[in-house]
Design an enzyme around this catalytic site. Structure first.
Site, mmCIF file in Angstrom:
data_model
loop_
_atom_site.group_PDB
_atom_site.id
_atom_site.type_symbol
_atom_site.label_atom_id
_atom_site.label_comp_id
_atom_site.label_asym_id
_atom_site.label_seq_id
_atom_site.Cartn_x
_atom_site.Cartn_y
_atom_site.Cartn_z
ATOM 1 N N LYS A 1 7.581 -0.388 0.498
ATOM 2 C CA LYS A 1 7.916 -1.231 -0.659
ATOM 3 C C LYS A 1 9.077 -0.674 -1.481
ATOM 4 C CE LYS A 1 4.073 0.740 -3.183
ATOM 5 N NZ LYS A 1 3.835 1.714 -2.117
ATOM 6 N N HIS B 1 11.932 11.438 -3.424
ATOM 7 C CA HIS B 1 12.413 10.085 -3.732
ATOM 8 C C HIS B 1 13.845 10.115 -4.256
ATOM 9 C CE1 HIS B 1 9.100 7.281 -3.063
ATOM 10 N NE2 HIS B 1 8.279 8.250 -3.412
ATOM 11 N N GLY C 1 0.822 -1.198 0.000
ATOM 12 C CA GLY C 1 0.000 0.000 0.000
ATOM 13 C C GLY C 1 0.859 1.252 0.000
#
Length: 174
Positions: A14, A53, A9
């Site tokens: 992840k 990121h 999710g």
């Protein structure tokens, strides 16, 4: 080489899991890990997410932008490469909203993954566990993501579900 589908999710850990695994594999192999980015900065929030990121990845990563032509990007990887694709659900939304080529792209991707000669981690959001979307496009997206995950899981060598930062192996590597 091996491919691993990493599902979870939003904010499940992840991406971090896939990046750590790829960094370890690249270090063992003595190569530069490759980050295949599918996101596009269509607004300020997404631009901020992409920048965040990027800053989380060490300088050692090489980035390849593949918002639509992911199968083609995978075909350029060789057996010496280690790569993370982040993420399949962003790629799917890009493909669905593109003017042409969506069905062909989604059909070509599993074959490209199966043929890919690199060590590959494919990150994707599990979107089918939440509230049913209130609009037709949202429901179509949820359904297509679920079907895409099934096709990728079938060809991937391994499948890992990440929840609260903890990996759960759904399909062990062969």
């Amino acid at each position: 080489m091996a491919s691993t589908l990493v599902l979870g999710g939003a904010r499940s850990g992840k991406s971090g899991y896939a990046q750590r695994a790829a960094e370890a594999a690249a270090e063992a192999r003595g190569c530069t890990p490759i980050f295949i980015a599918t996101g596009q900065a269509h607004d300020a929030e997404m631009a901020e997410r992409i920048a965040s990121h990027r800053s989380e990845r060490a300088e050692l990563w090489r980035t390849v932008e593949a918002p639509l032509e992911l199968a083609a990007a995978l075909s350029l990887l060789g057996p010496e490469d280690v790569a993370v694709v982040d993420c399949l659900t962003l790629w799917l939304s890009n493909s669905m909203l593109a003017e042409t080529g969506h069905p062909e792209r989604t059909l070509a991707l599993p074959a490209a993954i199966a043929a890919c000669r690199a060590d590959l981690w494919l990150v994707s959001n599990e979107v089918g566990w939440g509230i049913v979307p209130d609009n037709p496009l949202g429901r179509r997206y949820r359904d297509e993501a679920g079907r895409l995950h099934q096709r990728i899981a079938e060809v991937a060598d391994a499948v890992v579900l990440v929840v609260a930062g903890l990996p759960l192996t759904l399909k062990p590597a062969r």
